[in-house]
Design a protein around this motif. Sequence first.
Motif, PDB file in Angstrom:
ATOM      1  N   VAL A  66       0.822  -1.197   0.000  1.00  0.00           N
ATOM      2  CA  VAL A  66       0.000   0.000   0.000  1.00  0.00           C
ATOM      3  C   VAL A  66       0.865   1.260   0.000  1.00  0.00           C
ATOM      4  N   VAL A  67       1.951   1.240   0.771  1.00  0.00           N
ATOM      5  CA  VAL A  67       2.817   2.416   0.829  1.00  0.00           C
ATOM      6  C   VAL A  67       3.389   2.703  -0.552  1.00  0.00           C
ATOM      7  N   ALA A  68       3.791   1.632  -1.256  1.00  0.00           N
ATOM      8  CA  ALA A  68       4.317   1.819  -2.605  1.00  0.00           C
ATOM      9  C   ALA A  68       3.288   2.518  -3.486  1.00  0.00           C
ATOM     10  N   ASP A  69       2.066   2.033  -3.394  1.00  0.00           N
ATOM     11  CA  ASP A  69       0.986   2.624  -4.175  1.00  0.00           C
ATOM     12  C   ASP A  69       0.733   4.073  -3.790  1.00  0.00           C
ATOM     13  N   MET A  70       0.858   4.340  -2.493  1.00  0.00           N
ATOM     14  CA  MET A  70       0.559   5.697  -2.022  1.00  0.00           C
ATOM     15  C   MET A  70       1.617   6.684  -2.513  1.00  0.00           C
ATOM     16  N   LEU A  89      14.686   7.438  -7.214  1.00  0.00           N
ATOM     17  CA  LEU A  89      14.352   7.756  -5.820  1.00  0.00           C
ATOM     18  C   LEU A  89      13.057   7.065  -5.403  1.00  0.00           C
ATOM     19  N   ILE A  90      12.043   7.158  -6.275  1.00  0.00           N
ATOM     20  CA  ILE A  90      10.760   6.545  -5.930  1.00  0.00           C
ATOM     21  C   ILE A  90      10.910   5.035  -5.836  1.00  0.00           C
ATOM     22  N   ALA A  91      11.617   4.448  -6.824  1.00  0.00           N
ATOM     23  CA  ALA A  91      11.816   2.997  -6.796  1.00  0.00           C
ATOM     24  C   ALA A  91      12.577   2.585  -5.536  1.00  0.00           C
ATOM     25  N   ALA A  92      13.608   3.373  -5.187  1.00  0.00           N
ATOM     26  CA  ALA A  92      14.386   3.044  -3.987  1.00  0.00           C
ATOM     27  C   ALA A  92      13.491   3.099  -2.759  1.00  0.00           C
ATOM     28  N   GLY A  93      12.685   4.147  -2.684  1.00  0.00           N
ATOM     29  CA  GLY A  93      11.764   4.274  -1.550  1.00  0.00           C
ATOM     30  C   GLY A  93      10.888   3.044  -1.432  1.00  0.00           C
ATOM     31  N   THR A 112      11.363  -4.057   1.858  1.00  0.00           N
ATOM     32  CA  THR A 112      12.323  -4.787   2.695  1.00  0.00           C
ATOM     33  C   THR A 112      12.004  -4.584   4.177  1.00  0.00           C
ATOM     34  N   VAL A 113      11.708  -3.343   4.525  1.00  0.00           N
ATOM     35  CA  VAL A 113      11.384  -3.067   5.931  1.00  0.00           C
ATOM     36  C   VAL A 113      10.156  -3.870   6.361  1.00  0.00           C
TER      37      VAL A 113
END
Lengths: 262, 318, 272
Positions: free
Chosen positions: B246-250, B288-292, B298-299
């Motif tokens: 969800v965070v990725a999507d957000m 940057l977005i991909a890294a985030g 991973t977290v």
Amino acid sequence: MLSVENLKIEFYDHSLPETAVDDVTFTMGEGEILGIVGESGSGKSLTALSIAGLLNRGDITKSGDIVFNGLNLLHCKRSELRKLQGKDIAMIFQEPMTCLNPVKKIGWQVEEALRVHGEKDKIKLKEEAIKALTDAGLEDAERIYASFPHQLSGGQRQRVMIAAAMISKPKLLIADEPTTALDVTVQAQVIELLRRINREKKTSILFISHDLSLVRQLCQRVLVMKDGKIVEQGEAEDIFANPQEEYTKELIMAIPVVKKPD
Amino acid sequence: MAKYMLKKILMLVLTLLAVSFVVFAAFSILPGDPALQKLGTEATPEKLEAMREQMGLNDPFMVRYGKWLLGMLTFDFGKSYSYSMSVTDLIGDKIFINFTMSSLALVIVCAVSIPLGIYTAKRVGGVVDKIFIVINQLFMSVPPFLLGLLLTFVFGLTFRLFTPGGYIDYHDNFIGFVGYLICPAIAIALPKCAMCIRLLKANILEEAKKDYARTAYSRGNSTTSMLYRHILQNAIMPTITFIGMVVADMIASGIIIEQVFGIPGLGRSLLSAISTRDYPVVMAIVMLIAAGIVIISTVTDLIYAWVDPRVRVTGDEE
Amino acid sequence: MKKTTTNKNFIIGFCMVLAVLVFALAGLVFAPFDPEEMDAASKLASPSFKHLFGCDNFGRDILSRVQQGTRMTLLIGLGSTAIGAVIGTILGAVMGYFGGLLDEGLMRVIDVLFAIPSILLALIFISLFGTGTFNVILALGFAIVPSFAKMVRTEFMKQREMDYVKAAKLMGAGRGRILFVHILPNVMPTLLNCVLISLNNAVLAEAGMSFLGIGVQPPQASLGRMLSEAQGHLQTAPFYTIFPGLVMIIMLLGFGLMSEGGGLKDAFRRKS
């Protein structure tokens, strides 16, 4: 100590009610080991679950009486039933793999019955748990206390289940096919453990199984169930020596011939 | 656990490497000459050649990739084609905006969906549950930017709780900055809240049917202690993985939401860089977005492992 | 009981999508105005009998434009889903069925692409190849491939072990035949569900991209484009936002209800 009268269990998952247990009546005395045999779908497990107070689904109705030490379990309040559960009546199940909570330590789960019923002293809880685990035949009790279920074998888990059930010294232990999921040697050890518990702690055991030979090894008295009804009951030896019903004969015939240990 | 962590972190590094390679390769095969673009009408063959040399365009592909990659490790993303400044100076400030907005949205998702998921599972079949089934389905179907427009209309224009388009920079007024980001965060978070509520409820109901729940009842647990002591920890685990996704999507929908609320974040820079073909900026923002996103996943994996003893103790996944 | 609710959801969703479709297609036969015709006199006119949904900032009839925009959005959704589904199914089928190194390698790539949200993938694609309706379809189709391939792969891996596949192999059926004649019909329910989810996502992504101004280019209408144009007039002409927004919500709700909880799987099974 326990008397079940005219127990009837019906399912309502379709429009027509389906009777799963019909007019079951029996009694159990203190310190007795009573066996219920029957094939799957005979209603033996439902009978056991309703005695343990674990059959509370909306689509099931129960009628009749289950009286345990003067208290009618079918018609009392949930809170009163809960006071008995885990304290006076304990239960062990068929699948030791899935019956333990995978994310909680064994110790925590073994102690639970005591904790639920008011014991708060952590040191005492641990002492009792270690003792229960040792009594259940687990040698490395300290290590197992700190383990998680997935680190143990099936036999160990079933012993853990037994330890958790016996920790509060219940008057009645309901064992629903406790050995079915285990392999044969472990099976024999668990049966021996149940017999010892009965002998030393005077705990009554209601032993549910589809396996007549196990029932014969363990139980003094036997009920044979078929299609929700009791078709035959009596002393284990009598039933084996002289079965009255056709169905019982079939069940006995189905046992592979094993020499009875004397 | 240490082994598991190491494995996950190694995977993280490898994934980021792969992403960087794909991104770099994609933008290298493009037709068109960045040097020509930069010089524009002043281009003469000599100037062009000099510019190419200066921009390092004459190096072989792998050398350029290596330089770019090494640069990124020191937060040097190269120079913008359109502006004569480094990409880092151009977008460095904006990372914090998107970080704050996504974090706010994450907080909202957790704060709203965990209690509501538990509540609707407890009262399954009740009035509140039925209302939430409808509300959830509705919110899952509303695109965040439309929700943003609605929120602007209701809270911005009708109740005047904030000024639409009146973004407040965090250098000027931090509280105001966070306050302004609340509405965008809600717009991103609400559809995800709906999904999380539904997922958590379904997980709780599923766990309640399992054998260990029956065991717990047989020990005299009440429904409440059953839920909090036994079921929740099991039911929350799939939800953790889901929240990671969800965070990725957000973060992605944040790009669109920025436009609705007039926030000068990474999304706006990305769009203007796309329209001016300012590839170093586009590549930097994509990375940057991909890294985030990869770091967050991973977290979540590590949090999952920490909650689930089956992974924590033995170190392998089921 | 659960079965009947998912089935009911499917029917409700289907009706919603059908209604939107009829509404959009009706515009081909009967649109009150030309969607691109500007009328300076009725700039931002409120809804009236003449203009049921009102007029936009150029005096164009919003009803006609919503109809055109819905067609465009549906076209892009269907087109990109078709591309994504065909490529995704072939990739997923081959990966799931054959496994091995090929699968391992492709899976890594897909995992990497999967880590990037589809709207970002589509944005990268657009920044590489430029805007325009056709490129949007390609971009979204490309963005759908990873998730689609992943879902199909899992399903084919399951089917690979089934007895009927082994039987077909013994009968000497070729690989292509096993994949697409024997297995494919059996994974249809899952596949159709993936299609619905992808349609939902594609419509959502198209709207987002057009809203950002990098999707459908003016003067063509799309729902996202209209919403982005409407944003500046939110205060003076809220109806400009409301009508395209409403149509979009009904459409997405419809797709959502149809795909929800494998409702389609259910409806499909009952039919066969």
